[in-house]
Scaffold this active site. Structure first.
Site, PDB file in Angstrom:
ATOM      1  N   GLU A  78      36.277 -27.005  79.823  1.00  0.00           N
ATOM      2  CA  GLU A  78      36.271 -26.436  81.321  1.00  0.00           C
ATOM      3  C   GLU A  78      37.706 -26.429  81.577  1.00  0.00           C
ATOM      4  O   GLU A  78      38.125 -25.577  82.201  1.00  0.00           O
ATOM      5  CB  GLU A  78      35.748 -27.418  81.803  1.00  0.00           C
ATOM      6  CG  GLU A  78      34.210 -27.132  81.894  1.00  0.00           C
ATOM      7  CD  GLU A  78      33.275 -28.061  81.089  1.00  0.00           C
ATOM      8  OE1 GLU A  78      33.848 -28.755  80.137  1.00  0.00           O
ATOM      9  OE2 GLU A  78      32.154 -27.824  80.709  1.00  0.00           O
ATOM     10  N   HIS A 147      24.048 -35.062  86.458  1.00  0.00           N
ATOM     11  CA  HIS A 147      24.032 -33.625  86.521  1.00  0.00           C
ATOM     12  C   HIS A 147      23.414 -33.366  87.636  1.00  0.00           C
ATOM     13  O   HIS A 147      22.710 -32.521  87.926  1.00  0.00           O
ATOM     14  CB  HIS A 147      22.876 -33.243  85.246  1.00  0.00           C
ATOM     15  CG  HIS A 147      23.822 -33.571  83.863  1.00  0.00           C
ATOM     16  ND1 HIS A 147      23.918 -34.600  83.261  1.00  0.00           N
ATOM     17  CD2 HIS A 147      24.314 -32.610  83.336  1.00  0.00           C
ATOM     18  CE1 HIS A 147      24.770 -34.474  82.222  1.00  0.00           C
ATOM     19  NE2 HIS A 147      24.895 -33.232  82.114  1.00  0.00           N
TER      20      HIS A 147
END
Lengths: 349, 352
Positions: A78, A147
């Site tokens: 990322e 998450h």
């Protein structure tokens, strides 16, 4: 429209006219396809956006249409690929970087906050960064603590960024297109549960929703609920429920943009209703609703008949057990209870 | 000196001039910092001039350059006027970032210099993206991305080299190894202190060069940049050099190294080395003294310019932050809207 787009629109139940019924992810795809077609500088990159058809299928089919250079699969990296988006944008490209979820964007926080957000001001306006980052927030599928987060306020509190958060398919299309056409870094916060929401979406390739403008998807005179993203779906459901059960008319203000924040529309609504409840998917402390409360009390001090109320996710790392997760979310029962309390029709929240 | 021997005497003198300019500029910057005319951090390049000048000399006009925060030397070598650089250090409107960036954030987009960046290794992913942009735009150019050897233990180093290799991007990562990341010696920080060898992990060329040897720096830079342009071959170039001053002006530079070590390195000053080579190749002392005098005047002029230059107006506090057209987006958040909050959002400069 390309043949694939026509087929998809037909599958989505398109009218012959200028509105198609599509879900949120199809609306995003429509926006991507139109902008990829309109502007050669636009390209998409992220984990699994190509061969895999997108972790949440937003980019499904685009690889076949536009090729691997414009629908670019990245390694799990990322910080690397968000930063690559920053660099490409500085050179005048229009990267649309998909980050699988907002939780993973935190891994690239340095590139977003220390770099992308700084470029315009820190370099004296000598260079711009027309970068788009798309990523879903949200909880509710037992994805647990790592998450299920919605740190929208972290980004919206950062000068130099623009942050939008569409609540419905039409805005998903219109805001993503606005973000791609914008000359500044824009974070588009989507939502995992919203991906399947259906709605009417203008097929006009020029359907662009202006950044910095809230919407009022439901009018009412008794209470204002201010929300964004999936919380707007909850707010609208609660408004329906309480109209039935308590004969109260709730106005829902959907922020659509978090930065710039349309304080004007929020305050004008509160001036009419005199009561306001702010709802967000994330933790309320230091969050979007905290910002809203501060601004509302300042703008509407003399108009308020009740304290500004807030509902968000319970302030714990989200647990796995279904009952615990449900209890922690800003679910409709909690929103309804807070609404009634703010209306003076229920116990204080 | 090879450059000179190949009938490039003028080039050699110009490179010498650039090296002296950097040294004089940095020496002056330190004085001005101590006189409180320059604030913030101020990281000097003194001692590293052969690396600054040699690598930038190998760039073509349309190549791109990205650096970390020790950027004065690279900026000057790339042609940023001393006036614009000094004015930036002074926080003045005529600075190359209009007084908004300061010492760490010099840039000059017209010269392909996409900035000095202040977060260690943060510029690497961006350089990778610039290289991706070049490829997308079908431009046969390359990116030179400078970093200190202290940056190679950051995740962004690994991610950027990996992306550059996987996507085959035209970028040369220039590791300026001056021996110390702040005060931490290389072998105290890096499990593989031979930094250039790390390139092997990404199946890209990695080379080490004496960063104080101007010819060697130019030769290696030209070769690697050329491969980047022609074959989109990314590479690592490690230039071993030494900074004469501390990490920044605020660091005396003595807590982690000895006076003897510094003196020994100063005795091998890369500028003296080039000067000797130029003399050996036929240049005269007078000629080179004239270059020094010229550079001293240029730096004095830069200081005078910076002192006289206007401070950026407070009314333009937010200038440049957002692109033109953003005014309308922010108008409902800003003063002037019925419910704006004056102290939270400045109305000036948005969208300019």
């Amino acid at each position: 429209m390309t043949p694939a787009a026509v087929a998809e629109a037909a599958e989505a139940g398109a009218d012959a006219g200028d509105v198609a019924v599509a879900n949120y992810r199809e609306a995003l795809r429509m926006a991507l396809r139109e902008e990829l077609t309109r502007d050669e500088r636009v390209f998409v990159m992220g984990e699994e956006v190509g061969v895999f058809d997108g972790a949440y299928k937003v980019t499904a089919g685009l690889l076949d249409e536009f090729g691997a250079d414009r629908i670019r699969d990245t390694p799990i990296s990322e910080e690397g690929f968000v930063g690559a988006g920053v660099g490409a944008a500085m050179l005048g490209e229009r990267p649309v970087v998909e980050v699988m979820t907002l939780n993973f964007l935190i891994v690239a926080m340095d590139q977003v906050v220390n770099h992308a957000a700084k470029i315009g001001a820190m370099f004296g306006g000598e260079v711009r960064c027309p970068l788009v980052i798309r990523t879903p927030n949200g909880a509710g599928n037992q994805l647990t603590a790592q998450h299920s987060q919605s740190m929208d306020g972290w980004f919206a509190g950062t000068p130099g960024l623009k942050v939008v958060a569409p609540a419905n398919p039409a805005d998903a299309k219109g805001l993503l297109k606005a973000a791609i056409r914008d000359d500044d870094p824009v974070l588009v916060i989507e939502n995992l549960r919203a991906y399947t929401l259906k709605g009417e979406v203008p097929t006009d390739p020029e359907h662009v929703v202006e950044i910095g403008r809230a919407a009022i998807p439901r009018s009412g005179s008794d209470l204002t609920i201010v929300s964004h993203g999936y919380a707007t779906t909850r707010a609208l459901a609660v408004a329906d429920r309480l109209a039935e059960s308590h004969e109260v008319e709730i106005e829902v203000v959907d922020l659509r943009s978090l930065r710039p924040l349309d304080v004007e529309t929020v305050a004008a609504s509160v001036v009419r209703t005199h009561r306001v409840l702010c709802v967000e998917e994330g933790w309320p402390s230091y969050g979007v609703t905290a910002e809203l409360a501060a601004r509302i009390q300042r703008a509407c001090f003399d108009d308020l008949d009740a304290p500004v109320e807030r509902v968000g996710m319970a302030e714990v790392p989200l647990p796995y057990a279904k009952n615990l997760e449900t209890a922690a979310l800003p679910n409709e029962d909690r929103v309804a209870a807070a609404a009634l309390a703010t209306l003076g029709l229920g116990p204080a929240a | 000196m090879q450059v000179l021997q190949e009938e490039r005497a003028a080039v050699g003198i110009d490179l010498y001039r650039q090296m002296v300019l950097i040294r004089e500029f940095e020496t002056e910057a330190e004085s001005q910092y101590k006189a409180a005319h320059i604030g913030g951090y101020c990281h000097l390049s003194s001692g590293q001039e052969a690396t600054n000048v040699g690598t930038v000399h190998a760039l073509e006009a349309d190549d791109l350059l990205v650096t970390g925060y020790r950027c004065h030397g690279f900026a000057l070598a790339r042609g940023v006027p001393a006036r614009a650089a000094m004015a930036e250090l002074f926080g003045r409107e005529g600075g190359c970032a209009n007084g908004r960036g300061g010492s760490m954030h010099l840039l000059d987009v017209e010269r392909g210099f996409y900035g000095g960046w202040g977060i260690v290794a943060g510029q690497l992913p961006i350089a990778t993206g610039l290289a991706l942009g070049l490829v997308r735009q079908d431009r046969p150019q390359a990116v030179l991305c400078e970093l200190g050897e202290g940056a190679v233990n950051m995740g962004a180093w690994h991610e950027s080299l990996n992306l550059a290799a996987v996507w085959r991007l035209p970028v040369v990562f220039l590791v300026v190894n001056n021996g110390y990341g702040m005060g931490t010696a290389v072998d105290r920080a890096s499990a593989e202190p031979d930094v250039f060898r790390r390139a092997e992990s990404y199946r890209m060329p990695g080379e080490r060069v004496d960063g104080d040897d101007l010819d060697a720096v130019i030769e290696a830079s030209e070769r690697l940049l050329s491969a980047a342009r022609q074959d989109r071959q990314p590479a690592v170039l490690e230039a071993v050099t030494y900074r004469f001053r501390g990490h920044s002006v605020a660091d005396a530079g003595l807590a982690y190294r000895t006076r003897e070590e510094i003196a020994e390195r100063e005795a091998r000053d890369p500028i003296s080395r080039v000067r000797e080579q130029l003399i050996a190749a036929g240049a005269s002392e007078e000629e080179l003294d004239a270059v020094v005098a010229e550079v001293e005047a240029e730096v004095a002029d830069a200081v005078a310019y910076a002192e006289a230059d206007a401070e950026p107006p407070v009314a333009e506090l937010a200038a440049g932050m957002h692109a033109a057209g953003s005014d309308a987006q922010f108008e409902r958040m800003r003063p002037g809207s019925p419910f704006g909050e004056r102290e939270l959002i400045f109305d000036a400069g948005l969208g300019r």
